[in-house]
Design an enzyme around this catalytic site. Structure first.
Site, PDB file in Angstrom:
ATOM      1  N   LYS A   1     -13.413  -9.639   0.128  1.00  0.00           N
ATOM      2  CA  LYS A   1     -13.352 -10.009   1.541  1.00  0.00           C
ATOM      3  C   LYS A   1     -14.717  -9.808   2.219  1.00  0.00           C
ATOM      4  O   LYS A   1     -15.688 -10.443   1.840  1.00  0.00           O
ATOM      5  CB  LYS A   1     -12.236  -9.217   2.215  1.00  0.00           C
ATOM      6  CG  LYS A   1     -10.905  -9.226   1.455  1.00  0.00           C
ATOM      7  CD  LYS A   1     -10.371 -10.596   1.155  1.00  0.00           C
ATOM      8  CE  LYS A   1      -8.927 -10.622   0.705  1.00  0.00           C
ATOM      9  NZ  LYS A   1      -8.627  -9.997  -0.584  1.00  0.00           N
TER      10      LYS A   1
ATOM     11  N   ARG B   1     -18.047  -1.401 -20.442  1.00  0.00           N
ATOM     12  CA  ARG B   1     -16.809  -0.959 -19.791  1.00  0.00           C
ATOM     13  C   ARG B   1     -16.990   0.427 -19.212  1.00  0.00           C
ATOM     14  O   ARG B   1     -16.461   0.753 -18.153  1.00  0.00           O
ATOM     15  CB  ARG B   1     -15.624  -0.978 -20.775  1.00  0.00           C
ATOM     16  CG  ARG B   1     -14.358  -0.364 -20.168  1.00  0.00           C
ATOM     17  CD  ARG B   1     -13.102  -0.683 -20.974  1.00  0.00           C
ATOM     18  NE  ARG B   1     -13.267  -0.491 -22.396  1.00  0.00           N
ATOM     19  CZ  ARG B   1     -13.225   0.699 -23.022  1.00  0.00           C
ATOM     20  NH1 ARG B   1     -13.064   1.821 -22.335  1.00  0.00           N
ATOM     21  NH2 ARG B   1     -13.360   0.755 -24.336  1.00  0.00           N
TER      22      ARG B   1
ATOM     23  N   ASP C   1      -6.974   1.908   3.285  1.00  0.00           N
ATOM     24  CA  ASP C   1      -7.444   0.574   2.942  1.00  0.00           C
ATOM     25  C   ASP C   1      -8.304   0.103   4.109  1.00  0.00           C
ATOM     26  O   ASP C   1      -7.807  -0.175   5.202  1.00  0.00           O
ATOM     27  CB  ASP C   1      -6.253  -0.361   2.725  1.00  0.00           C
ATOM     28  CG  ASP C   1      -6.667  -1.747   2.257  1.00  0.00           C
ATOM     29  OD1 ASP C   1      -7.810  -2.162   2.558  1.00  0.00           O
ATOM     30  OD2 ASP C   1      -5.856  -2.433   1.618  1.00  0.00           O
TER      31      ASP C   1
ATOM     32  N   TYR D   1      -0.008  -4.792   3.450  1.00  0.00           N
ATOM     33  CA  TYR D   1      -0.368  -6.036   2.774  1.00  0.00           C
ATOM     34  C   TYR D   1       0.659  -6.360   1.698  1.00  0.00           C
ATOM     35  O   TYR D   1       1.130  -5.474   0.969  1.00  0.00           O
ATOM     36  CB  TYR D   1      -1.768  -5.886   2.174  1.00  0.00           C
ATOM     37  CG  TYR D   1      -2.130  -6.931   1.164  1.00  0.00           C
ATOM     38  CD1 TYR D   1      -2.071  -8.292   1.483  1.00  0.00           C
ATOM     39  CD2 TYR D   1      -2.529  -6.585  -0.117  1.00  0.00           C
ATOM     40  CE1 TYR D   1      -2.403  -9.258   0.553  1.00  0.00           C
ATOM     41  CE2 TYR D   1      -2.871  -7.543  -1.058  1.00  0.00           C
ATOM     42  CZ  TYR D   1      -2.796  -8.876  -0.719  1.00  0.00           C
ATOM     43  OH  TYR D   1      -3.114  -9.827  -1.647  1.00  0.00           O
TER      44      TYR D   1
END
Length: 381
Positions: A200, A50, A175, A103
């Site tokens: 993406k 982690r 973004d 978005y």
């Protein structure tokens, strides 16, 4: 050895051959913990995945190089990246300016999650610098930009937005998912942080979900590292490896995405059933000149509206065959969707609601003749 070419960075940054075996591909370090040479005797600084993992480290170094930042961070999703950044720079009482056509997932994060935590927000058209400037408050901590926006492909002037944010003592967050770092690098234009859904274009093959942050300021990087470790929404080693693999071909894929999108746009602009095409590569697009200045090319995303309204839009989505009806974007395969009922359903009834006759395309890298023929038959030709 240092290198500056984008495609060289995509293949080599953070991805040196393995010192022990000579393997040219970064291994998948599928481990949760690491043996220590005595209490606190860490090998290479690794204690628990982690906190750090060699495969994720390679991806994060590569991301920072591609975006010209000082530090990169890989997350389990784009929304996890957004949430971690906002909980690092904002607190109850803070204010953020978001795009007027943000978005849907970003809008939901602000309106349904962060608002309950005491963070206020205003949605303004970020192609209008005066509107952004007028929305600034003393408690504004960030201007949140998407350029191009999702799904209306509006363009924000990154340098201008950076100036507005910095004059207010706030950060500019961009973004960059639609453009990818191949087409646009916001940090050299003045952005403080860049967000990606690596699901993406960076991943590029619709087989992994992930997110990323890249920052300009090392001190902000230290704060984000603490929150990434503390909040724990990190990218797993296999997901990091898949994303690294996708990044290696980002440049060549984006060239094809852009070329195919331009041909699709040409067909759509001449179709009698289409009333408007949203694509920053069109000379009459309001943001065309800005996009021309800050982007290498205009991307693989296209949106358009239908003369006969929502039913026509739904019919086109359902009739498409090469274009797969589905959410997400940026994969090698072409996708088609109805934003109002799919990706942006969370904005229904709000000022960010999208037109019901809107169709969004993620133009893939198939043979463009097949894509055009599919669209024409879906449109009724």
């Amino acid at each position: 050895m240092t290198f500056d070419g984008f495609q060289t960075l995509a293949i080599h940054a953070g991805q040196e051959a393995d010192a022990e075996t000579g393997a040219v591909v970064v291994p998948i370090y599928q481990t949760s913990t690491y043996a220590q040479d005595g209490v606190g005797g860490l090998r290479g600084g690794y204690e628990y995945s982690r906190a750090a993992n060699p495969t994720r480290d390679a991806l994060e170094e590569c991301l920072a190089a591609l975006e010209s930042g000082t530090r990169g961070f890989a997350f389990a999703s784009g929304m996890a990246a957004e949430d971690t950044l906002l909980r690092t720079v904002a607190e109850p009482g803070s204010h953020v300016i978001i795009p007027g056509d943000a978005y849907g997932g970003t809008f939901r994060l602000f309106s349904k999650v962060l608002q309950r935590w005491g963070v206020s927000w205003d949605a303004v058209p970020q192609s209008d610098p005066d509107a952004v400037r007028a929305a600034v408050r003393p408690e504004t901590v960030a201007v949140w930009a998407e350029t191009p926006t999702n799904p209306l492909l509006n363009i924000g002037d990154i340098e201008t937005l950076a100036g507005i944010a910095h004059d207010a003592g706030a950060l500019l967050v961009v973004d960059n998912t639609f453009a990818s770092p191949y087409l646009q690098q916001p940090i050299p234009h003045g952005a403080d942080a860049v967000v990606h859904s690596t699901t993406k274009y960076l991943g590029g093959h619709s087989d992994v979900v992930g997110g990323a942050l890249v920052v300009a300021d090392p001190e902000l990087g230290e704060r984000l590292a603490f929150h990434q470790k503390s909040m724990g929404a990190i990218a797993g080693p296999f997901d990091a490896w898949l994303t690294l693999r996708g990044i290696k071909t980002l440049g060549v894929r984006m060239d094809r995405h852009c070329a195919n999108a331009e041909r699709v746009v040409d067909e759509l602009t001449r179709h009698p059933g289409v009333t408007r095409v949203y694509y920053p590569g069109l000379p009459d697009h309001p943001g065309h000149k800005v996009a021309e200045r800050q982007m290498r090319a205009f991307g693989g995303m296209v949106s358009f509206r239908l003369r006969d309204g929502e039913e026509a839009a739904l019919r086109v989505c359902e009739r498409a065959r090469v274009f797969t009806l589905g959410e997400s974007l940026g994969g090698v395969e072409s996708l088609i969707e109805h934003p109002g009922r799919m990706t942006h359903a969370s904005a229904a009834g709000s000022p960010l609601e999208v037109p019901d006759d809107l169709v969004r395309l993620s133009v893939g890298i198939e043979s463009v003749e097949d894509l055009v023929a599919d669209l024409l038959q879906a449109l009724g030709d």
